[in-house]
Design a protein around this motif. Structure first.
Motif, PDB file in Angstrom:
ATOM      1  N   HIS A  85       0.819  -1.213   0.000  1.00  0.00           N
ATOM      2  CA  HIS A  85       0.000   0.000   0.000  1.00  0.00           C
ATOM      3  C   HIS A  85       0.852   1.261   0.000  1.00  0.00           C
ATOM      4  O   HIS A  85       0.317   2.370   0.139  1.00  0.00           O
ATOM      5  CB  HIS A  85      -0.908   0.017   1.239  1.00  0.00           C
ATOM      6  N   GLY A  86       2.166   1.125  -0.145  1.00  0.00           N
ATOM      7  CA  GLY A  86       3.046   2.289  -0.093  1.00  0.00           C
ATOM      8  C   GLY A  86       3.300   2.771   1.322  1.00  0.00           C
ATOM      9  O   GLY A  86       3.732   3.910   1.520  1.00  0.00           O
ATOM     10  N   GLY A  87       3.014   1.918   2.321  1.00  0.00           N
ATOM     11  CA  GLY A  87       3.204   2.299   3.713  1.00  0.00           C
ATOM     12  C   GLY A  87       4.300   1.490   4.368  1.00  0.00           C
ATOM     13  O   GLY A  87       5.192   0.954   3.716  1.00  0.00           O
ATOM     14  N   ARG A  88       4.226   1.384   5.695  1.00  0.00           N
ATOM     15  CA  ARG A  88       5.233   0.615   6.424  1.00  0.00           C
ATOM     16  C   ARG A  88       4.635   0.115   7.738  1.00  0.00           C
ATOM     17  O   ARG A  88       3.642   0.650   8.232  1.00  0.00           O
ATOM     18  CB  ARG A  88       6.479   1.448   6.689  1.00  0.00           C
ATOM     19  N   LEU A  89       5.269  -0.929   8.269  1.00  0.00           N
ATOM     20  CA  LEU A  89       4.865  -1.519   9.547  1.00  0.00           C
ATOM     21  C   LEU A  89       6.086  -1.548  10.451  1.00  0.00           C
ATOM     22  O   LEU A  89       7.141  -2.063  10.065  1.00  0.00           O
ATOM     23  CB  LEU A  89       4.312  -2.935   9.333  1.00  0.00           C
TER      24      LEU A  89
END
Length: 442
Positions: free
Chosen positions: A417-421
């Motif tokens: 999703h173009g994010g990070r965890l």
């Protein structure tokens, strides 16, 4: 004190104006007396002519002073910080204050220039190429890395280096998002976008372009090393007993030890099935579907997860809460994938709080700098620093019998999703898993 002393002295300009005014007054009085008391018309005419000349001279002196001040102000507007001559008509008294004002302006200009040079030097040390997409869609180079990427300082050259496809992707890149682009020459770069606005100006976007060659190779090599290490460990754990038992089967068959042969075959079968399950887990990690984005209300998403897990959490005595601020918060995401990622995080949290006093799990959802933030919080035993560094490595697990797939899948969903965890330790105990996704508002 020096400034006050300048203004207590009478300047030559003022003296000259006063003398001319007195002379003009005397001539006016004389001409009036001649007209009223004599018939000396020629003399009266001469006096009037002299009065006119004095008026013209007085106007000339005042006009010269006005022009000197006007030229000085025009020079300031043009950026020429030069002090007018002290001998300029009418400026003898004002020359000192003008000099002070010019000195202050020169100091301010030097400080502003030094500040600009300092900021430009900082920007030039950044290895990523920095571009600005202005409100009209035009590109502007910001630092030395951008000039090196383009080959010259010309924007037209940069557009050719980027290529039409990459330019179109950059123009549509939303603030707070990242995307890998392929340039016209085939090289890949990681593009990141941010938005800023100058006072009184329109919003503009700052784009950073980071070459992936080198940095990505090192990261990819490290990822492959971790993956090969885990694969080798898991496969050797299964294949070593299978190979050992296979070698002993021939002797057991010749000796007629049928029961032992049956037991060995059972072990081989069990370990083979375990190896197949491991391969299936690996396939799940490798074949994550592409995210299909749609508008999702976070309150609805979390309510569905609550309904799914409420019974199992209640049976385990786990206190579970969710919160969304603002309540109508919505975002573009793949609801199935994000739900799966959250379920994986919640299952991990449930394992972490098992056996802890007053177990509690919470999901907190909100916005942070234009991004959607989802925090999964627990008060479990927590993770050591070494465990936090490896927690997202595929097949790494801290639980007996764990698959080591859930958290790595959740991280891949975030990246998709173009994010990070990320994960952090909580005080006094527990963990906080933070899922950040770009463009919070749908």
């Amino acid at each position: 004190m020096a400034s006050d002393a300048r203004f207590t002295r009478v300047s030559p300009f003022v003296i000259g104006v006063l003398l001319r005014a007195l002379l003009l007054g005397a001539l006016a009085y004389a001409s009036a007396w001649l007209v009223l008391n004599t018939n000396y018309y020629a003399t009266t005419l001469v006096v009037l002519i002299c009065g006119g000349l004095v008026v013209a001279d007085l106007g000339r002196v005042v006009t010269r002073a006005d022009r000197s001040v006007e030229r000085f102000l025009e020079a300031l507007s043009a950026g020429a910080l030069e002090t007018p001559s002290r001998t300029a008509a009418g400026l003898g008294r004002l020359a000192g204050p003008f000099e002070d004002a010019v000195a202050l302006l020169q100091t301010a200009r030097r400080q502003r220039q030094q500040s600009n040079e300092y900021l430009q030097t900082l920007l030039d040390t950044v290895p990523a190429a920095l571009l600005v997409i202005q409100a009209d869609g035009e590109f502007a180079l910001v630092n030395r890395a951008a000039v090196r990427l383009a080959g010259t300082a010309a924007t037209a050259t940069l557009l050719r280096v980027l290529g039409p496809a990459a330019c179109a992707q950059l123009v549509s890149l939303a603030p707070g998002t990242h995307q890998i682009l392929r340039l016209a020459g085939g090289a890949q770069v990681l593009a990141s976008a941010a938005q800023f606005m100058l006072p009184g100006g329109a919003p503009q976007r700052l784009i950073s372009l980071q070459r992936l060659a080198g940095e990505l190779d090192a990261v990819e090599l490290k990822a492959w090393d971790d993956m090969v290490r885990v694969l080798a460990h898991e496969m050797m754990n299964s294949l070593t007993p299978i190979a050992s038992l296979s070698e002993s089967l021939e002797g057991l068959l010749r000796g007629g030890h049928t029961e032992e042969v049956s037991g060995a075959l059972e072990v081989i079968s069990r370990r083979s099935q375990g190896l197949m399950r491991f391969v299936e887990r690996y396939r799940k990690v490798a074949e994550l579907p592409q995210a299909t984005l749609q508008s999702v209300r976070l309150r609805d998403l979390l309510q569905g997860i609550e309904q799914l897990l409420r019974a199992s959490y209640a049976a385990a005595g786990i206190e579970f809460h969710t919160s969304v601020v603002p309540p109508d918060l919505a975002a573009r995401m793949d609801p199935d994938l994000i739900e799966q990622a959250l379920i994986n995080l919640l299952r991990n949290a449930a394992d972490a709080v098992a056996g802890q006093p007053e177990p509690r799990i919470e999901i907190v959802c909100g916005e942070e700098e234009g991004q959607l933030r989802l925090d999964v919080l627990d008060n479990g035993r927590g993770l050591t620093e070494s465990e936090r560094e490896q927690i997202f490595v595929p097949f790494f697990t801290t639980k007996p019998g764990g698959s080591g797939v859930g958290l790595s899948l959740a991280r891949r969903i975030a990246l998709g999703h173009g994010g990070r965890l990320t994960v952090q330790a909580r005080e006094p105990r527990g963990s906080a898993f933070t899922l950040l996704l770009p463009a919070a508002r749908a």
